[in-house]
Design a protein around this motif. Structure first.
Motif, PDB file in Angstrom:
ATOM      1  N   THR A   1       7.843   0.559  -9.310  1.00 41.33           N
ATOM      2  CA  THR A   1       9.065  -0.208  -9.566  1.00 41.33           C
ATOM      3  C   THR A   1       9.695  -0.648  -8.242  1.00 41.33           C
ATOM      4  O   THR A   1      10.263  -1.729  -8.151  1.00 41.33           O
ATOM      5  CB  THR A   1      10.080   0.622 -10.375  1.00 41.33           C
ATOM      6  OG1 THR A   1      10.232   1.889  -9.733  1.00 41.33           O
ATOM      7  CG2 THR A   1       9.574   0.843 -11.783  1.00 41.33           C
ATOM      8  N   ARG A   2       9.568   0.208  -7.232  1.00 40.90           N
ATOM      9  CA  ARG A   2       9.957  -0.174  -5.874  1.00 40.90           C
ATOM     10  C   ARG A   2      11.363  -0.741  -5.790  1.00 40.90           C
ATOM     11  O   ARG A   2      11.579  -1.787  -5.194  1.00 40.90           O
ATOM     12  CB  ARG A   2       8.986  -1.239  -5.358  1.00 40.90           C
ATOM     13  CG  ARG A   2       7.843  -0.703  -4.537  1.00 40.90           C
ATOM     14  CD  ARG A   2       8.315  -0.325  -3.187  1.00 40.90           C
ATOM     15  NE  ARG A   2       7.298  -0.534  -2.157  1.00 40.90           N
ATOM     16  CZ  ARG A   2       7.570  -0.383  -0.874  1.00 40.90           C
ATOM     17  NH1 ARG A   2       8.776  -0.044  -0.490  1.00 40.90           N
ATOM     18  NH2 ARG A   2       6.621  -0.554   0.018  1.00 40.90           N
TER      19      ARG A   2
ATOM     20  N   THR B   1       0.851  -1.191   0.000  1.00 41.64           N
ATOM     21  CA  THR B   1       0.000   0.000   0.000  1.00 41.64           C
ATOM     22  C   THR B   1       0.883   1.236   0.000  1.00 41.64           C
ATOM     23  O   THR B   1       2.070   1.168   0.334  1.00 41.64           O
ATOM     24  CB  THR B   1      -0.884   0.059   1.261  1.00 41.64           C
ATOM     25  OG1 THR B   1      -0.030   0.224   2.401  1.00 41.64           O
ATOM     26  CG2 THR B   1      -1.713  -1.193   1.430  1.00 41.64           C
ATOM     27  N   SER B   2       0.285   2.345  -0.353  1.00 41.78           N
ATOM     28  CA  SER B   2       1.021   3.598  -0.314  1.00 41.78           C
ATOM     29  C   SER B   2       0.024   4.744  -0.358  1.00 41.78           C
ATOM     30  O   SER B   2      -1.157   4.537  -0.659  1.00 41.78           O
ATOM     31  CB  SER B   2       1.981   3.686  -1.504  1.00 41.78           C
ATOM     32  OG  SER B   2       2.793   4.836  -1.390  1.00 41.78           O
ATOM     33  N   ALA B   3       0.488   5.947  -0.023  1.00 38.52           N
ATOM     34  CA  ALA B   3      -0.412   7.098  -0.094  1.00 38.52           C
ATOM     35  C   ALA B   3       0.354   8.331  -0.510  1.00 38.52           C
ATOM     36  O   ALA B   3       1.571   8.444  -0.296  1.00 38.52           O
ATOM     37  CB  ALA B   3      -1.080   7.323   1.255  1.00 38.52           C
TER      38      ALA B   3
ATOM     39  N   LEU C   1       3.743  11.803 -10.561  1.00 39.81           N
ATOM     40  CA  LEU C   1       4.162  10.743 -11.486  1.00 39.81           C
ATOM     41  C   LEU C   1       5.431  10.049 -10.995  1.00 39.81           C
ATOM     42  O   LEU C   1       5.570   8.835 -11.096  1.00 39.81           O
ATOM     43  CB  LEU C   1       4.366  11.318 -12.883  1.00 39.81           C
ATOM     44  CG  LEU C   1       3.091  11.838 -13.559  1.00 39.81           C
ATOM     45  CD1 LEU C   1       3.412  12.421 -14.921  1.00 39.81           C
ATOM     46  CD2 LEU C   1       2.053  10.729 -13.690  1.00 39.81           C
ATOM     47  N   GLN C   2       6.340  10.881 -10.439  1.00 42.65           N
ATOM     48  CA  GLN C   2       7.573  10.338  -9.896  1.00 42.65           C
ATOM     49  C   GLN C   2       7.272   9.375  -8.734  1.00 42.65           C
ATOM     50  O   GLN C   2       7.835   8.297  -8.638  1.00 42.65           O
ATOM     51  CB  GLN C   2       8.428  11.483  -9.344  1.00 42.65           C
ATOM     52  CG  GLN C   2       9.782  11.553  -9.962  1.00 42.65           C
ATOM     53  CD  GLN C   2      10.411  12.926  -9.772  1.00 42.65           C
ATOM     54  OE1 GLN C   2       9.857  13.796  -9.103  1.00 42.65           O
ATOM     55  NE2 GLN C   2      11.558  13.107 -10.380  1.00 42.65           N
ATOM     56  N   TYR C   3       6.365   9.826  -7.904  1.00 44.65           N
ATOM     57  CA  TYR C   3       5.941   9.006  -6.766  1.00 44.65           C
ATOM     58  C   TYR C   3       5.360   7.679  -7.244  1.00 44.65           C
ATOM     59  O   TYR C   3       5.716   6.601  -6.772  1.00 44.65           O
ATOM     60  CB  TYR C   3       4.929   9.795  -5.923  1.00 44.65           C
ATOM     61  CG  TYR C   3       4.001   8.928  -5.115  1.00 44.65           C
ATOM     62  CD1 TYR C   3       4.422   8.339  -3.933  1.00 44.65           C
ATOM     63  CD2 TYR C   3       2.702   8.684  -5.561  1.00 44.65           C
ATOM     64  CE1 TYR C   3       3.570   7.525  -3.205  1.00 44.65           C
ATOM     65  CE2 TYR C   3       1.845   7.873  -4.841  1.00 44.65           C
ATOM     66  CZ  TYR C   3       2.285   7.288  -3.670  1.00 44.65           C
ATOM     67  OH  TYR C   3       1.454   6.479  -2.967  1.00 44.65           O
ATOM     68  N   LEU C   4       4.456   7.758  -8.216  1.00 46.00           N
ATOM     69  CA  LEU C   4       3.842   6.556  -8.777  1.00 46.00           C
ATOM     70  C   LEU C   4       4.894   5.617  -9.352  1.00 46.00           C
ATOM     71  O   LEU C   4       4.896   4.414  -9.090  1.00 46.00           O
ATOM     72  CB  LEU C   4       2.884   6.923  -9.912  1.00 46.00           C
ATOM     73  CG  LEU C   4       1.427   7.199  -9.579  1.00 46.00           C
ATOM     74  CD1 LEU C   4       0.655   7.406 -10.875  1.00 46.00           C
ATOM     75  CD2 LEU C   4       0.812   6.061  -8.776  1.00 46.00           C
TER      76      LEU C   4
END
Lengths: 469, 469
Positions: free
Chosen positions: B461-462, B339-341, B453-456
């Protein structure tokens, strides 16, 4: 309906009439006579005794449902290969005389089955051993079983009907028969149980409280300490010491599932007695419903041709293959809820109910905890893999990656990876070389036989037999 | 590159030049002067001391990355509500004099943040307590931390650059900051570690062998028996006894994951030293790849508007909600991998990587073992249910049914069952009343900002930060 009423009803149907009794008796005398003449013809009078065994000999057979088990009891000096040869020969010659078709069957060794009118006759060769300690092949034990039960019944003739009731009960709920296909209760086992508990009702009352793996019945009292001695000797869902052989579990064929079904049926029958436990309704088949359920329950089928094999051998192979394919699917991430198989002639159909026909295309692959030395190796190995779509990253104290899965369809796993599955050896060649993999409604089209559709319908609805309407 | 070369390179970049030093110093003198005049204006000279704390006061700040922490230290006789009021007022008046915008922030109580040129300035009110035993609010401890580290550094000035290196290292790998959003290492914690181990390198060498939950650092030696005393007192992935308060874990904010990331980075850095640990590459963003991955990784997004809340409060609420929704999805049979926010202004986006967006429509529901009394109840209950498609039947020694699942799509669970989830209280109203649930490529369109977008891209890719290209 109350218990006694149901029993009365059932007894009317299972107890042979005087007329039927006379009829079958005449047939048995007739057959025995032919066989004795054939024995004489081959100059085997000194070597072979012909004897009726089984439920007819014990008078525990069910009306409209007679098996004549005729044993050819060979002298122990007779070599095994000749015993087999003559056993088959005599059976086949008998069939010829009767003008019927002999079918070769196989238990511990081959025997002949033939249908004469409404009577099924088995001609089984065995050794005529002096005592049950001396058996050479498993079927040699049968005459001792017959003698033991006959002896019991001669003193307590009231047991005969009680045995008939329990036999019909186990047939009704689908657990009668010790063969591998059924993994249920043999006729002999049923006779021991009724003898031990004294009546059908007492057996049902007792069985309704049985616990799998914890139940021991020792009619002859061979073992003094159940817990210590018996459980050291046997490990099975149900343990019933054979009265004629204390080293044998007469219930070893009974699977956990069939035992559980019996216990459950006994509980339910005591609560709401009904004829349907003995004579379940045949559900009326709705082909459209079958098609819908095949789709809804994610059923996948493997159809293949198989060689001609003795029944028990075939079902051993089939069960091993079902398990092997289930394990294979599991390794590739598919959950299998239930399996089943149907065979007719040289066609085998294996069925699998799956959680998914198509599983997730990604999976999480856990690496080592970061404080272990191989964590760096995990990173470098996984960084290069083209199937890794996310990571390596840290989750909790472990490394993980998300990977693309190679096989996301169950049918692809079956088609392409069956060589990785443990299969029954005798049918693996057939499974690996030529199978049809079918899904959903197509599975209906495998066979147009009513028996097949009935089988499908039962497996898809999977109700308890006494509750299927 | 070898270790020392890398360190040399990094030091060039993190060590402030004489010119930068002078510049920031002039700003601090200027600000302090204004603040003191404001204090006088409000006739608070007797009640308030103005003092610089934090990395600038300790000379452990990084070039191009200065925070000025200016504390308004109130006499303990001053009531808390007035302290808060005057704290904010003085900060806001300062901002007015400087002609910049004041932002209200919140730690243990409210403070003012403002940006003056390239310097970020925090004006924090606190109590001027006589000793670290007497702190009334958590921020009252800060002057003691500053004093402690200044004192250490005055005797061992070589530590300053070592601290700068470790700060940059933790920033580079994304674990710098004790706030709830990061759950990482505070500046003070980093100073303690370097003081304890003596240098950046020694800290990295030691940390590379740390084990989560088993690591204790007690710089002042308050505890004699680590195992017994410390583990009785604290339970945390990393325990670092605060040198000015033996009852406090200066590393209590550090999550298992951030600690693990640190340990892993230390291991890797020792093996292959590289500048990228301190200054990771910003990956170049490929929007098409983001869209593909959102689809391939089964991402589902919840977009909602949220109220204006202090940063730590907001992220507390967000993390609770992420966990609550993960638990909800799990209860309905969905596996959540990650998960992420992301928040910006009053927009909150919560993201979930799922194993399936659409799960199996059927599930196996296990009943009791057949030998338990409630097995008959299970049968009668399940026989009537319209969602049961197969069974009840016996599997092993248990009753089971196959059931139709009510919610097979993750988005339906979120849309229709969010009221069953444990959510952060302050944002639950917003989540329950008005959310957008998005899947796949649509998630890209939530915000056009490059930062988003950078965050996404990073989350999809993590990769480990030092390995992202």
């Amino acid at each position: 309906m109350e218990f006694d009423k149901v029993v009365e009803e059932v007894l009317k149907r299972v107890k042979p009439s005087e007329r039927e009794r006379k009829e079958v008796n005449e047939i048995s005398v007739f057959i025995l006579d032919i066989l004795k003449k054939l024995v004489k013809k081959h100059e085997l009078e000194e070597k072979v005794r012909v004897e009726i065994e089984g439920s007819f000999a014990k008078d525990t057979w069910l009306s409209e449902d007679v098996d004549l088990d005729i044993f050819l009891l060979f002298n122990i000096s007779f070599p095994l290969d000749l015993l087999r040869k003559y056993g088959l020969m005599l059976g086949e010659e008998l069939a010829e005389k009767l003008g019927v078709n002999p079918v070769r069957r196989y238990a511990s060794h081959p025997y002949i089955e033939l249908n004469y009118g409404k009577v099924k006759i088995d001609i089984v060769p065995a050794y005529d051993v002096p005592s049950s300690k001396d058996v050479r092949t498993p079927v040699d034990r049968t005459p001792f079983h017959t003698r033991y039960i006959r002896n019991v019944i001669s003193k307590r003739p009231e047991l005969k009907d009680e045995i008939r009731l329990l036999k019909r009960f186990t047939k009704g709920i689908g657990i009668y028969g010790a063969e591998i296909k059924t993994e249920g209760f043999s006729g002999y086992l049923i006779e021991i149980l009724v003898t031990y508990y004294g009546s059908f009702k007492d057996t049902v009352v007792a069985a309704s409280t049985w616990k799998p793996w914890r139940t021991v019945i020792d009619l002859e009292g061979y073992y003094e300490n159940k817990e210590i001695d018996v459980f050291k000797m046997f490990r099975a869902p149900l343990i019933v010491i054979d009265p004629i052989d204390e080293k044998r579990n007469a219930a070893s064929a009974v699977s956990l599932e069939k035992l559980s079904l019996f216990v459950l049926a006994c509980k339910e029958f005591l609560k709401t007695p009904s004829i349907s436990f003995f004579y379940p309704h045949s559900p009326s088949i709705d082909v459209e419903k079958i098609k819908r359920e095949l789709y809804e329950q994610n059923v996948i089928a493997i159809k293949t041709l198989i060689p001609s094999l003795p029944e028990d051998v075939l079902w051993g192979q089939v069960k091993r293959s079902l398990q092997g394919i289930t394990d294979l699917l599991h390794r590739y991430g598919f959950r299998v809820f239930d399996t089943s198989a149907w065979t007719k002639g040289n066609i085998l159909v294996m069925l699998f109910k799956l959680k998914y026909l198509e599983r997730s295309k990604i999976e999480e692959h856990k690496g080592p905890p970061i404080y272990l030395d191989n964590s760096l190796t995990f990173i470098s190995l996984n960084e290069k893999r083209s199937d890794v779509i996310s990571g390596p990253y840290v989750k909790g104290d472990r490394l993980v990656v998300l990977r693309r899965v190679k096989y996301s369809k169950a049918e692809d796993v079956i088609k392409e990876k069956l060589n990785e599955a443990k299969l029954g050896k005798l049918i693996s060649k057939y499974l690996k070389e030529n199978i049809d993999v079918l899904k959903g409604a197509n599975i209906v089209d495998i066979s147009p036989e009513k028996e097949y559709l009935q089988y499908l319908y039962r497996w898809l609805t999977r109700r308890l037999p006494w509750r299927s309407h």
